[in-house]
Every structure is written in structure tokens, then in C-alpha cells.
Motif scaffolding. Structure first.
Motif, PDB file in Angstrom:
ATOM      1  N   ASP A 204       0.872  -1.177   0.000  1.00 47.03           N
ATOM      2  CA  ASP A 204       0.000   0.000   0.000  1.00 47.03           C
ATOM      3  C   ASP A 204       0.904   1.221   0.000  1.00 47.03           C
ATOM      4  O   ASP A 204       1.608   1.499   0.991  1.00 47.03           O
ATOM      5  N   VAL A 205       0.906   1.977  -1.104  1.00 43.89           N
ATOM      6  CA  VAL A 205       1.865   3.061  -1.257  1.00 43.89           C
ATOM      7  C   VAL A 205       1.656   4.136  -0.199  1.00 43.89           C
ATOM      8  O   VAL A 205       2.626   4.740   0.300  1.00 43.89           O
ATOM      9  N   ARG A 206       0.398   4.410   0.190  1.00 44.57           N
ATOM     10  CA  ARG A 206       0.151   5.441   1.210  1.00 44.57           C
ATOM     11  C   ARG A 206       0.771   5.056   2.545  1.00 44.57           C
ATOM     12  O   ARG A 206       1.422   5.878   3.205  1.00 44.57           O
ATOM     13  N   ARG A 207       0.598   3.805   2.943  1.00 49.48           N
ATOM     14  CA  ARG A 207       1.142   3.364   4.224  1.00 49.48           C
ATOM     15  C   ARG A 207       2.661   3.268   4.178  1.00 49.48           C
ATOM     16  O   ARG A 207       3.342   3.594   5.162  1.00 49.48           O
ATOM     17  N   VAL A 208       3.212   2.822   3.047  1.00 51.93           N
ATOM     18  CA  VAL A 208       4.666   2.728   2.937  1.00 51.93           C
ATOM     19  C   VAL A 208       5.295   4.114   3.009  1.00 51.93           C
ATOM     20  O   VAL A 208       6.319   4.319   3.680  1.00 51.93           O
ATOM     21  N   GLU A 209       4.680   5.076   2.314  1.00 53.19           N
ATOM     22  CA  GLU A 209       5.214   6.446   2.386  1.00 53.19           C
ATOM     23  C   GLU A 209       5.133   6.987   3.810  1.00 53.19           C
ATOM     24  O   GLU A 209       6.037   7.696   4.268  1.00 53.19           O
ATOM     25  N   ARG A 210       4.055   6.660   4.513  1.00 57.23           N
ATOM     26  CA  ARG A 210       3.936   7.113   5.908  1.00 57.23           C
ATOM     27  C   ARG A 210       5.033   6.488   6.770  1.00 57.23           C
ATOM     28  O   ARG A 210       5.615   7.166   7.632  1.00 57.23           O
ATOM     29  N   ILE A 211       5.337   5.209   6.556  1.00 56.78           N
ATOM     30  CA  ILE A 211       6.412   4.558   7.323  1.00 56.78           C
ATOM     31  C   ILE A 211       7.736   5.255   7.056  1.00 56.78           C
ATOM     32  O   ILE A 211       8.477   5.625   7.993  1.00 56.78           O
ATOM     33  N   VAL A 212       8.056   5.461   5.782  1.00 57.85           N
ATOM     34  CA  VAL A 212       9.354   6.062   5.429  1.00 57.85           C
ATOM     35  C   VAL A 212       9.426   7.504   5.931  1.00 57.85           C
ATOM     36  O   VAL A 212      10.460   7.950   6.432  1.00 57.85           O
ATOM     37  N   ARG A 213       8.311   8.223   5.835  1.00 55.85           N
ATOM     38  CA  ARG A 213       8.311   9.613   6.315  1.00 55.85           C
ATOM     39  C   ARG A 213       8.555   9.665   7.818  1.00 55.85           C
ATOM     40  O   ARG A 213       9.326  10.506   8.313  1.00 55.85           O
ATOM     41  N   ASN A 214       7.907   8.774   8.560  1.00 53.44           N
ATOM     42  CA  ASN A 214       8.138   8.751  10.004  1.00 53.44           C
ATOM     43  C   ASN A 214       9.587   8.421  10.327  1.00 53.44           C
ATOM     44  O   ASN A 214      10.188   9.007  11.242  1.00 53.44           O
ATOM     45  N   LEU A 215      10.180   7.475   9.593  1.00 53.99           N
ATOM     46  CA  LEU A 215      11.566   7.112   9.857  1.00 53.99           C
ATOM     47  C   LEU A 215      12.522   8.254   9.521  1.00 53.99           C
ATOM     48  O   LEU A 215      13.470   8.531  10.275  1.00 53.99           O
ATOM     49  N   VAL A 216      12.279   8.933   8.397  1.00 50.97           N
ATOM     50  CA  VAL A 216      13.183  10.012   7.983  1.00 50.97           C
ATOM     51  C   VAL A 216      13.052  11.208   8.930  1.00 50.97           C
ATOM     52  O   VAL A 216      14.064  11.786   9.370  1.00 50.97           O
ATOM     53  N   THR A 217      11.828  11.615   9.256  1.00 51.68           N
ATOM     54  CA  THR A 217      11.664  12.759  10.169  1.00 51.68           C
ATOM     55  C   THR A 217      12.211  12.425  11.563  1.00 51.68           C
ATOM     56  O   THR A 217      12.776  13.296  12.237  1.00 51.68           O
ATOM     57  N   ASN A 218      12.050  11.176  11.987  1.00 52.91           N
ATOM     58  CA  ASN A 218      12.626  10.769  13.281  1.00 52.91           C
ATOM     59  C   ASN A 218      14.144  10.859  13.236  1.00 52.91           C
ATOM     60  O   ASN A 218      14.788  11.301  14.201  1.00 52.91           O
ATOM     61  N   ALA A 219      14.750  10.435  12.116  1.00 46.31           N
ATOM     62  CA  ALA A 219      16.210  10.522  11.989  1.00 46.31           C
ATOM     63  C   ALA A 219      16.679  11.969  11.962  1.00 46.31           C
ATOM     64  O   ALA A 219      17.687  12.333  12.575  1.00 46.31           O
ATOM     65  N   ILE A 220      15.929  12.833  11.251  1.00 41.87           N
ATOM     66  CA  ILE A 220      16.303  14.254  11.206  1.00 41.87           C
ATOM     67  C   ILE A 220      16.205  14.863  12.595  1.00 41.87           C
ATOM     68  O   ILE A 220      17.058  15.659  13.014  1.00 41.87           O
TER      69      ILE A 220
END
Length: 566
Positions: free
Chosen positions: A400-416
């Protein structure tokens, strides 16, 4: 193959079946006791048979010798033919021995030690080997003349000998021949054939009785243990069904013995557990309903507050500095409040099991670039450079592209948010069975044990640390739920002062089980991971932590440190 399978199942059946172990142990102990008792009885029987036989043959030999002496006394004193007198003496005894089943040997007493009967011109029963007389008995009569006996074995020189071969009792008695005045010894050889047959019969009877006893003991033990083991097995089956969710299962109570009381206590325990589980389920349902209702109910007043806040935010330039700052803070907190409500609604969907997937072929490389582009202003504000490292080929997964993008966004913003400064690296790779995306930062990292809690709701490694990106504390929890919904893994590694790494692994096809990840969980630049040839590893300082999703295996990072399922 069947034999190998049986050999494999045998040890497992032995370990699992207490009934089999009890029966085998009882049989072994019974066999040892029966063997000891049987051996003792056989020894007593053999000794009794031999004692009785020895008494009888000694008495018979003494009677024969006394009769022979009487005949010698009655013989004419003028008879000087010693050979004829010896023959006349021994022939009647040999004839009686042939009819009664014993052998006779007449030999002169004396001579040198070691000289045996054949050298002494002995007279004996036809077909009997004179060497059957034991040497010890012959040596005895060279020094004494009282009657003596010994055990020996009869040997025959002809197949039709009147004396049976085998074990025997040899009795010797001395007498003096008037013709030459010399002392001779009469040896009587009595076979033990009847005693041997009797002992064999007793042995067969004991063996048969022992076998029947073992079978009987095995059957009795099996029945007795079955009465105890069967309720235990029923309890195990009921416990397994209770563990599987069939909470109404109960054991059948029969009688008033200890097993019946155990079944009663088990049923009471099951009833208490069922009641408590239902209470917890009801409480959980109420909590989920409360979160959902609150989230929905708050949307209306939030919309009103949002409209008023937008008006104030747009007119902030005409306010005094204090009021302008208050309007800006109100707008920021309203944004965070809206995000929190959205996250709470999403969490309530996961808790209620209402979350579904809209599957499509997703290219993780494109997802990574889109997320990095959308978070670039935040990264520039924090002074962090985000870089994507991926191959030229697309990395596809059915998701599910929406959920995958949400996962990656959470990981990237958490890393930032936790990188403080420097660089955040996003790596994408795939293989024939799975696709993976890893986000690496070089910030504060995770202390030992924190990697197992990083996906908990509202958890922060440092409670005093401000959420500079406006996070709600539910991002990683939602990401984990999204990952589980895809049947994938979301794993974390961290070490204080060396940053952290979050790895998302998805199956290429929805529903396929994951066995390994194409990316290592422990980064190559971590202490102790250098020189691992790209497989990933963890140092031996004990500070490494990792959290894995269900079903993960260490095959993707064979040299990595300890990992805990999340």
C-alpha cells in the motif's frame, strides 16, 4: 526413510510420554528383581539336587565296596592269581553299573605323582574313558585311603557306551587284594543326567514364569498409569484449547479423589481467567471506542478553533509582538493537534482490526526520493543533509503506497529530529524475495534496551528532549502496525554516540513469508562491524541493541549484536 522417521520419533515419544517411561522403568526394575530371585532359586535348587545326589551315590558306592570286600574275605587263601582275582572282583560291579547307569574303574593305588590310570593297567566299564576320573581324586588316594568323591565329566570312547557322557560324581574307595596284597581303588562314576534335566526343567519354568510376570506387570502398570495420565492429558488438551481462545472449555469431573479435585480446581481457574479476560476485552473495547469517539468528537470544535486560529494567524502582522507570537504558537499547536487526532484515529483502526491494504506495485526508490524531497525544508532547518543511496534498478514490492510512504516519512523525520547535525542516509536494496529500506543517522543513538521500546506509543528516549518536528509520539507505533499489516519487519539498531538505524523489510509478494533482509541491520560504519564484508555486524562491547519484527531471522546480519522482537 520410514525407519529413519521412526528412529527420529522414538526419542521424542520417550520424552513426551510419562506413561511409557513409567512402564519401561517398572519393567526394568521388575526384570532386575525377578532375575536376582530366579538366580537365587536356581542356585538353591542346583545345590539341593547335587547334595542329595552326592549322598545317594556315596552310600551306594560304600555298599558296593563293602560287598566286594566280603567276597574277597570269602575267597580261597590259596588263590594266588591276582589278575583273575581282580577280574572276578570287578566284573559283577561293572555288570550292575551297566544296568544302573554308572561306570566303574579299578586301578592300583600308589605310583608316582602324576601317573595316570591308563599307565596302571586299570579295569573299567567298556566304552568308558578311564581319564574321566579326576586327577585330584587319584592324588588323594596316594596319600589316604578313606572314601572320597569329586565332580568330573564322563568321556566315552564308543558311541554305545552304557554310561552317558556329561557331568558326573566320581566316588572312590580302597580295598586290598589277597592274591598280591596290593591296595586297589574302585572309582564309581555316577552321571548327573537326571539332575541336569531337572535343573533345565526348573530353569525353563522360571524363565516362562518371569516372562509371564513381566507381561502381567507391564499390563498392570499401563492400566494404573493410564488412570493417572489420562486426566492429565485431558487437562493438557483443555489448556491448549483455552490458550487458543476457546475459553468455555472445561474438564469433566468424576468422583471425589485427588484427580477430581484437580479437575475442579482447574475449572475454577479457567472460569476466573475467562472472567478476567472478558473484563479486559471489555475494557479494551471501551478504551478503543473512547479514543475513536473522542477523536471524532474533537474534530468539530477543532475545525472551529482552526478557522479562528487561521484568522488570527493571517492578521498577526497587525498585532503587538506578544500577541503575534501567541498567534504563531496557536497555529503550530493546532497543526500538531490535528496530526495527533489523525494518528489517534489511525491507531483506533488498528486496534479495532479495521485497517485494510490497497495493494499495488510500489517502487521503494521512488518512495524514498519523494519523502526526502518533502522533508528537505525540515532537514535544512535542522542543518541535516539527507541522501538516498539506491541502485539504478527499481526496487518493487506489492504494498500500500500510502502506508509505505507514511512509514518512510516517520523514519526520515525521526532521523532528522535525532541527528542533531550531519547526514542522514537512506539506503534501498532488494532481492528475489524481499525489498528493504534503511534509514541511518549519526545522532544520539539508543542505549541498550531502548531499541526494544522505541516502537511503544508516546515513548521517548529522553523525556526532557523537545519534539522539534512537532511529532505526536505515535509515528513509530503506527509505522510498526503498518509494517505488520504488510507482513514485513520494522527493526531498529542503536548505540549511544553512534546513532541509530531503522530497517523496513517487505516481501516482494503480499502474503509471502520473510526469511532474510537484503540490507544489514548493523551498519558497516559501527564499531566492531568493520571488516565484515558487507554482512553487517555489532561490536563486542555489549552496547548494541536491536528490535525486530515477528518472524525475523539473524540470517540478514550474521555478525550482528543482540536483537529483541518488537
Amino acid at each position: 526413510m520410514r525407519e529413519r522417521s521412526a528412529w527420529r520419533r522414538g526419542p521424542a515419544f520417550w520424552r513426551r510420554s510419562i506413561q511409557l517411561r513409567v512402564v519401561v522403568s517398572t519393567l526394568l526394575l521388575t526384570a532386575a528383581v525377578v532375575g536376582a530371585v530366579g538366580w537365587f532359586l536356581l542356585q538353591q535348587t542346583r545345590d539341593g539336587l547335587l547334595d542329595n545326589r552326592v549322598e545317594a551315590v556315596v552310600a551306594e558306592a560304600e555298599n558296593e565296596t563293602a560287598e566286594a570286600e566280603n567276597r574277597l574275605v570269602a575267597a580261597s587263601g590259596t588263590d594266588v592269581d591276582a589278575a583273575a582275582q581282580r577280574t572276578a572282583l570287578v566284573e559283577p560291579i561293572i555288570l550292575r553299573g551297566a544296568s544302573r547307569g554308572f561306570g566303574v574303574v579299578l586301578a592300583a593305588t600308589g605310583g608316582e605323582a602324576g601317573a595316570r590310570l591308563p599307565a596302571g593297567g586299570a579295569l573299567f566299564t567298556d566304552g568308558l574313558d578311564p581319564a574321566s576320573v579326576p586327577d585330584a581324586l587319584q592324588d588323594h588316594f596316594r596319600a589316604a585311603d578313606e572314601t572320597a568323591w569329586s565332580f568330573s565329566a564322563i568321556a566315552a570312547t564308543a558311541p554305545d557306551a552304557p554310561v552317558a557322557e556329561g557331568p558326573a560324581v566320581v566316588v572312590g574307595s580302597t580295598l586290598t587284594l589277597p592274591a598280591d596284597g596290593r591296595t586297589y581303588t574302585l572309582y564309581y562314576l555316577f552321571p548327573l543326567e537326571e539332575e541336569q534335566e531337572t535343573l533345565a526343567l526348573v530353569t525353563r519354568a522360571l524363565v516362562t514364569a518371569a516372562a509371564l510376570l513381566l507381561v502381567l506387570v507391564a499390563g498392570v502398570t499401563w492400566l494404573v498409569t493410564r488412570q493417572v495420565v489420562t486426566p492429565v492429558r485431558l487437562a493438557r488438551r483443555v489448556a491448549e484449547r483455552l490458550a487458543a481462545g476457546t475459553l468455555q472449555e472445561r474438564m469433566r469431573v468424576r468422583g471425589e479423589d485427588d484427580l477430581a479435585r484437580l479437575a475442579t480446581s482447574f475449572n475454577q481457574m479457567a472460569s476466573n481467567l475467562q472472567r478476567q479476560i472478558r473484563q479486559l476485552e471489555e475494557l479494551s473495547r471501551v478504551q478503543r471506542r473512547f479514543v475513536s469517539d473522542v477523536s471524532h468528537e474533537l474534530r468539530t470544535p477543532l475545525t472551529t478553533v482552526r478557522m479562528a486560529g487561521d484568522v488570527l494567524h493571517d492578521a498577526r502582522d497587525g498585532f503587538d509582538p506578544g500577541t503575534r507570537r501567541a498567534a504563531e504558537l496557536l497555529q503550530t499547536e493546532l497543526d500538531r493537534f490535528e496530526t495527533l487526532l489523525a494518528d489517534l484515529l489511525e491507531i483506533s483502526r488498528f486496534d479495532a482490526g479495521a485497517a485494510v491494504l490497497d495493494l499495488d506495485d510500489v517502487n521503494l526508490v521512488d518512495v524514498a526520493h519523494r519523502v526526502v524531497d518533502s522533508t528537505r525544508p525540515l532537514a535544512e532547518q535542522r542543518g541535516v543533509h539527507v541522501r538516498v543511496r539506491a541502485g539504478a534498478q527499481p526496487c518493487l514490492a506489492e504494498a500500500d503506497v500510502r502506508r509505505v510512504e507514511r512509514i518512510v516519512r516517520n523514519l526520515v523525520t525521526n532521523a532528522i529530529d535525532h541527528a542533531d547535525a550531519g547526514e542522514v542516509e537512506v539506503r534501498v536494496a532488494g532481492d528475489a524475495h524481499s525489498a528493504a529500506l534503511a534509514v541511518r543517522d549519526h545522532g544520539v543513538g539508543l542505549a541498550p534496551g531502548e531499541s526494544a521500546m522505541v516502537f511503544n506509543r508516546f515513548w521517548r528516549a529522553d523525556p526532557a528532549r523537545a519534539r522539534t518536528t512537532g511529532g505526536t509520539g505515535l509515528g513509530l507505533s503506527i509505522s510498526l502496525e503498518d509494517t505488520h499489516l504488510h507482513g514485513g519487519w520494522l527493526q531498529a539498531w542503536g548505540r549511544p554516540g553512534e546513532g541509530a538505524l531503522f530497517r523496513l523489510t517487505l516481501p516482494r509478494r503480499a502474503g509471502e513469508p520473510l526469511r532474510a533482509s537484503p540490507l544489514p541491520l548493523v551498519p558497516h560504519d559501527a564499531d566492531g562491524a568493520r571488516g565484515t564484508g558487507g554482512t553487517g555486524g555489532a561490536g563486542g562491547n555489549g552496547s548494541t541493541g536491536a528490535a525486530e519484527g515477528p518472524g525475523s531471522r539473524p540470517g540478514s546480519a550474521p555478525a550482528r549484536g543482540p536483537e529483541v522482537s518488537a
